[in-house]
Design a protein around this motif. Sequence first.
Motif, PDB file in Angstrom:
ATOM      1  N   ARG A 160       0.832  -1.201   0.000  1.00  0.00           N
ATOM      2  CA  ARG A 160       0.000   0.000   0.000  1.00  0.00           C
ATOM      3  C   ARG A 160       0.874   1.262   0.000  1.00  0.00           C
ATOM      4  O   ARG A 160       1.055   1.899  -1.008  1.00  0.00           O
ATOM      5  N   ASP A 161       1.516   1.582   1.122  1.00  0.00           N
ATOM      6  CA  ASP A 161       2.378   2.769   1.164  1.00  0.00           C
ATOM      7  C   ASP A 161       3.562   2.587   0.196  1.00  0.00           C
ATOM      8  O   ASP A 161       3.963   3.520  -0.484  1.00  0.00           O
ATOM      9  N   HIS A 195       4.414   4.518  12.792  1.00  0.00           N
ATOM     10  CA  HIS A 195       4.448   4.472  11.328  1.00  0.00           C
ATOM     11  C   HIS A 195       5.265   5.683  10.896  1.00  0.00           C
ATOM     12  O   HIS A 195       4.815   6.818  11.016  1.00  0.00           O
ATOM     13  N   HIS A 246       8.090   7.890   8.347  1.00  0.00           N
ATOM     14  CA  HIS A 246       8.634   8.128   6.998  1.00  0.00           C
ATOM     15  C   HIS A 246      10.046   8.674   7.135  1.00  0.00           C
ATOM     16  O   HIS A 246      10.415   9.273   8.142  1.00  0.00           O
ATOM     17  N   ASN A 305       9.456   4.600   3.638  1.00  0.00           N
ATOM     18  CA  ASN A 305       8.950   4.258   4.968  1.00  0.00           C
ATOM     19  C   ASN A 305      10.073   3.619   5.787  1.00  0.00           C
ATOM     20  O   ASN A 305      11.154   3.354   5.270  1.00  0.00           O
TER      21      ASN A 305
HETATM   22 ZN   LIG Z   1       2.709   6.349   5.358  1.00  0.00          ZN
END
Ligand SMILES: [Zn+2]
Length: 506
Positions: free
Chosen positions: A10-11, A199, A201, A235
Amino acid sequence: MIKIFDTTLRDGEQSPGCSMNLEEKLQIARQLDKMGVDIIEAGFACSSKGDFESVSKVAEVVENATVASLSRATKKDIDIAWDAVKHAKHPMIHTFIATSDIHLEYKLKITREECKNMAIEAIKHAKSYCDQVEFSCEDATRTDIDFLIEMVEAAIEAGATNVNIPDTVGYTEPFEYYKMIKALKDNVKGIDDITLAVHCHNDLGMATANSLAGVMAGANQIECTINGIGERAGNTAMEEVVMALETRYDVYKDKTNIKTTEIARASSLVQTITGVKVQPHKAIVGANAFAHESGIHQHGMLANQQTYEIMTPESVGFTKTNLVLGKHSGKHALRDKIEELGYTISDEELNIIFDKFKNLADEKKEIFDEDIEALMIGEMAKVEGGYKLLDYQTTTSEGKDSKTIIKVSKDDEETEVVGSGRGPIDAAFDSLGKLFGGSITLEDFKINSVTKGRDALGETKIIISKDGSKYSGKGLSNDIIKSSIDAYINAVNHMEYFSERRKEII
Ligand SMILES: [Zn+2]
């Protein structure tokens, strides 16, 4: 136990040049499941028809992990997300809303109170379908801490089982993030009964450090991707956090469920499928991560491995043996090799790959892992019912323009065109431009040799664009002109495949 929530599909897929077709996503999902990932985020089901299809298929094939779909905090989004994950053994709906004032004011144009009510309603609605519901406060690290505490408490009360505190824009740093997670642990009612996720980045290169700081403060789920792929700077890299927890157990006193010996395979699978290679000095999975070239290091290593090595290449699945296949290898050995490389293959696919393998073995004495992977990738990139290259001819001589004639077919209709240019590849692209129309722009064109030697396979990767959307194509052959033409045609086929699937469903 620290849960690993993988968002490669997804990301990760949102990063430029990383879009994957259904078969490619399924291969990655199976590897993630096999390596012990706790939650696989398979996509954003309501974003397009293609995403919906791939989330549903991933939900069907995954055996152990929970499968999640992302969804905005609206009823319709959540309905679609549920429709996509409902057949999973362990389904999850992951809903989110931004909580920072800057997002509320400029993007969503709502008040904090409205934001909180939307989140509560969304979580309750998701909960009416599904036991496992994750809620994310988008842009949490730029959210006022008192409001964040209020939001997390409301989310837990509404039934969220996992609450995620994302550093969406890669802005935080370890000490600040530690304080934020700690403040939530100390002040939110019921927080010890749910899973608290980080989560991060990597915009400032601190995604791994921030995630681990979050764990130190009490978070027990890390969201990450293989090789750290993701939008902008990416990520948190799964291999980094997993091996940090493993190697420095003395500090963190907690580990993950990940089978670390599957890391190298997963990394290589994602690199091969996306075509995005990691840099040689990439931590854990880079080509040089375990190479000790300086004389002093080598001397020390020979005396005792631990002098310079904090973990072994074997512990992440790098093996020294590179079993080479040849002309006389049978189907069984080929299947073993393909599975060892992390791919799952049906009998029908094995037959196709075996024929290609035999042809290649006739031309090339030794077949390496990379050759087998290239065959697999070529097979997976194929689009059913697209254009096919029937024949091509090229003439070239010093000082004159080259000419390339290309013949393709689609649905039994054959077309032939002639193009000219400086060199046979330029001439081939001229022909292809005439074939598929001038509105296609060639954005990127790369040829790599898969292995060493003059008989090596050439792998061509092409990115084309039309109306602002990009599509990639791959070609593979000992002949670089053929692999270039194949890659272009594959990109055009992907363009047709994805432009149909990219259509919005709501
Ligand atoms: Zn993200």
